[in-house]
Design a protein around this motif. Sequence first.
Motif, PDB file in Angstrom:
ATOM      1  N   GLY A   1      -0.776   2.199  -3.118  1.00 19.38           N
ATOM      2  CA  GLY A   1      -1.071   3.606  -2.872  1.00 19.38           C
ATOM      3  C   GLY A   1      -1.586   3.909  -1.486  1.00 19.38           C
ATOM      4  N   ALA A   2      -1.804   2.900  -0.662  1.00 19.62           N
ATOM      5  CA  ALA A   2      -2.326   3.144   0.694  1.00 19.62           C
ATOM      6  C   ALA A   2      -1.267   3.758   1.595  1.00 19.62           C
ATOM      7  CB  ALA A   2      -2.844   1.841   1.297  1.00 19.62           C
TER       8      ALA A   2
ATOM      9  N   ALA B   1       0.835   4.867   9.357  1.00 15.95           N
ATOM     10  CA  ALA B   1       1.565   5.110   8.105  1.00 15.95           C
ATOM     11  C   ALA B   1       0.659   5.236   6.892  1.00 15.95           C
ATOM     12  CB  ALA B   1       2.580   3.996   7.873  1.00 15.95           C
ATOM     13  N   GLY B   2      -0.538   4.703   6.957  1.00 12.92           N
ATOM     14  CA  GLY B   2      -1.424   4.691   5.800  1.00 12.92           C
ATOM     15  C   GLY B   2      -2.167   5.999   5.624  1.00 12.92           C
ATOM     16  N   ARG B   3      -1.498   6.990   5.082  1.00  5.16           N
ATOM     17  CA  ARG B   3      -2.088   8.314   4.886  1.00  5.16           C
ATOM     18  C   ARG B   3      -1.853   8.791   3.456  1.00  5.16           C
ATOM     19  NH1 ARG B   3      -4.221   7.005   8.723  1.00  5.16           N
ATOM     20  NH2 ARG B   3      -4.262   7.893  10.837  1.00  5.16           N
ATOM     21  N   PHE B   4      -2.835   9.513   2.915  1.00  5.58           N
ATOM     22  CA  PHE B   4      -2.708  10.069   1.564  1.00  5.58           C
ATOM     23  C   PHE B   4      -1.566  11.086   1.529  1.00  5.58           C
ATOM     24  CE2 PHE B   4      -3.858  13.416  -1.529  1.00  5.58           C
ATOM     25  CZ  PHE B   4      -3.804  12.652  -2.688  1.00  5.58           C
ATOM     26  N   ASP B   5      -0.803  11.056   0.451  1.00  2.59           N
ATOM     27  CA  ASP B   5       0.371  11.916   0.331  1.00  2.59           C
ATOM     28  C   ASP B   5       0.375  12.557  -1.057  1.00  2.59           C
ATOM     29  OD1 ASP B   5       2.824  13.149   0.333  1.00  2.59           O
ATOM     30  OD2 ASP B   5       4.001  11.303   0.337  1.00  2.59           O
TER      31      ASP B   5
ATOM     32  N   ARG C   1      -3.132   7.040  -2.993  1.00  7.39           N
ATOM     33  CA  ARG C   1      -4.588   7.074  -3.126  1.00  7.39           C
ATOM     34  C   ARG C   1      -5.219   7.333  -1.759  1.00  7.39           C
ATOM     35  NH1 ARG C   1      -6.548   1.796  -6.352  1.00  7.39           N
ATOM     36  NH2 ARG C   1      -5.193   0.700  -4.889  1.00  7.39           N
ATOM     37  N   SER C   2      -6.321   8.073  -1.751  1.00  6.36           N
ATOM     38  CA  SER C   2      -7.049   8.287  -0.511  1.00  6.36           C
ATOM     39  C   SER C   2      -7.651   6.976  -0.047  1.00  6.36           C
ATOM     40  CB  SER C   2      -8.161   9.324  -0.714  1.00  6.36           C
ATOM     41  OG  SER C   2      -7.615  10.574  -1.055  1.00  6.36           O
TER      42      SER C   2
ATOM     43  N   ALA D   1      -7.286 -10.257  -0.685  1.00  5.33           N
ATOM     44  CA  ALA D   1      -8.625  -9.715  -0.907  1.00  5.33           C
ATOM     45  C   ALA D   1      -8.536  -8.509  -1.841  1.00  5.33           C
ATOM     46  CB  ALA D   1      -9.255  -9.314   0.426  1.00  5.33           C
ATOM     47  N   PRO D   2      -9.687  -8.046  -2.359  1.00  7.27           N
ATOM     48  CA  PRO D   2      -9.657  -6.851  -3.211  1.00  7.27           C
ATOM     49  C   PRO D   2      -9.119  -5.628  -2.459  1.00  7.27           C
ATOM     50  CG  PRO D   2     -11.739  -8.020  -3.461  1.00  7.27           C
ATOM     51  CD  PRO D   2     -11.021  -8.654  -2.313  1.00  7.27           C
ATOM     52  N   ALA D   3      -8.734  -4.624  -3.195  1.00  6.17           N
ATOM     53  CA  ALA D   3      -8.186  -3.405  -2.596  1.00  6.17           C
ATOM     54  C   ALA D   3      -9.107  -2.847  -1.523  1.00  6.17           C
ATOM     55  CB  ALA D   3      -7.962  -2.356  -3.689  1.00  6.17           C
ATOM     56  N   TRP D   4      -8.477  -2.283  -0.488  1.00  3.00           N
ATOM     57  CA  TRP D   4      -9.142  -1.572   0.605  1.00  3.00           C
ATOM     58  C   TRP D   4      -9.936  -2.479   1.536  1.00  3.00           C
ATOM     59  CZ3 TRP D   4      -6.415   2.467   0.662  1.00  3.00           C
ATOM     60  CH2 TRP D   4      -6.048   3.111  -0.520  1.00  3.00           C
TER      61      TRP D   4
END
Length: 610
Positions: free
Chosen positions: A206-207, A240-244, A251-252, A437-440
Amino acid sequence: MSATKSVEQKTAGLGWNIKQWAAAYRQGSEPVELLPLLREQIAALEADAGSSVWIQLGTEQQLLAQIENLQAKRANGDSLPLYGVPFAVKDNIDVAGFSTTAACPEFAYQPTEDATAVHLLKQAGAIVIGKTNLDQFATGLVGTRSPYGAVKNSFNSDYISGGSSSGSAVAVAKGYVAFALGTDTAGSGRVPAGFNHIVGLKASVGAISTTGVVPACRSLDCVSIFALNSLDAERVFEVAGRFDRTDAYSRSRTMIRNTRIQRLAIPTEAPWFGDDTQAAAYEQACEHAEALGYELVKTDFSPLFELANLLYQGPWVAERYAAVGEFLAQDLPGINPVVKSIVAGGINGTAVDAFKAEYRRKDLVRKIDALFTDIDALFVPTTPRFPTMTEVNAEPVLVNSQLGTYTNFVNLADLCAIALPAKLRSDGLPFGITLIAPAWHEIALGQFAAHWQAFMTLPEAPVLLGNKSDESIVVAVVGAHLTGMPLNHQLTSRYATLLEQTLTANKYQLYALANTVPPKPGLVRVSDSALAQDSTLGNQLIVELWRIDLAGFGSFVAEIPQPLGIGTLELADGRLVKGFICEPEAVASATHISEFGGWRAYIKHLNSTK
């Protein structure tokens, strides 16, 4: 090879990374000059190689239309951090003006809009060179399941290139483009990176928006990034990593900052499926990680391996059927039989099976989450084996399953990952490791990647012309160039990357120099003879290590005033790096401040006494 020299040799753009493209434009070149020439070179080289990288190499008209839009943006004063940088797009991602085939001719359609990720990159100034080949409908980790031909490995055509994003990875490895987009549901953005000695970033689910992407498993699909070095991958991700809002799974971004990866989990028992050369390469990579100061923790990977097996044994195959199953059932000539048989299996499950599988996934994810209470990341081989074309053709499903050992579980467990080149295998083939690694935790992955690459001298891949690596130097800073200090901008403006904070060997003294603006320290090494007489003269002092490319290093050094200079510093762990030193004569009028342990503590002391 400098950008200017490459242009003179009529090899414009081959092997250039993002920084080299920017340098060419700063030196006066224009996209309308370089990009059509690059396209001609690629077309000629692909015709000779017959490697099936491209499904659609952009025509000159398609390039010129994009360049015209780019020039209009520049005239409008738009921010264009990727101005004129060429990139490739996997052909299951929409690009207006190109058809989308998903590697099936009968499936092809003409999108009227760019996929969100492509749109953002174009807005930043990047130019699509073409659409790349893939395992049909992004189903496979091998790079052989396409009616457009198997994509040849960039090192040795007897071996597979990896999939499903095979064309995108090889386009980068061959130096055709600075970066490329792939997709990653089960490892498709990491396996081909490992097999072609490049960087593959799979961010959190979702990133990066998947609007405009032909779905494989829509709940797990990610757009991935291939690049020649980790810094370029980070730059592309930032764009490219933007909320849509048009993507229900977007995901934000909630990036985890100030997290340093130190403790790495390695499998207690690692399956190699008979590939002893791969096992030896991983052992060497583990030794290198320990030499860099990372702690390796043997860990039971059973929950991870079980979760990986669920991907093709549970309802996620049904999700593939939901995406393209009815189309594949038509049994058209261009449909790959292996892909069809895999996806067809998705119709056999029941809703009860789906819930049972989801319950088991949640149980396993809870166990996996617990692993990260004691370790910071997983340090694994990108793949457990490196198969030949012949081996894949003999056992296409079995070999594919083996290749997903360390990749299939990542999206199911909501983890992020980066695949990085390691030292070549003893047989000269690429070997790669993946950090998970974990998300984010993309920032932490990037910091590890920068550290890993800075201290590893990797042989060049047999790409065309130009330098695939982002050659760099590690510099130790001790004073006004530290993070947050007045001269730190001299590093960040040159895209330098902070690697770590560490200590010098117990052989130095620190002085506050007189009459310097802004205030600066002087680091002086105590002579061995003096230390032999009085070991208390030496001190361990705090420094930061920064990675900076060769061109930036040269201009950075030019700004250093007397009595400071750059020499070789010894660190507490024995490493030797370039760093700030001071002429001994300057300390006569300076204040000895070694007792503070570092410049930051001294400045804090000064401020507290004002």
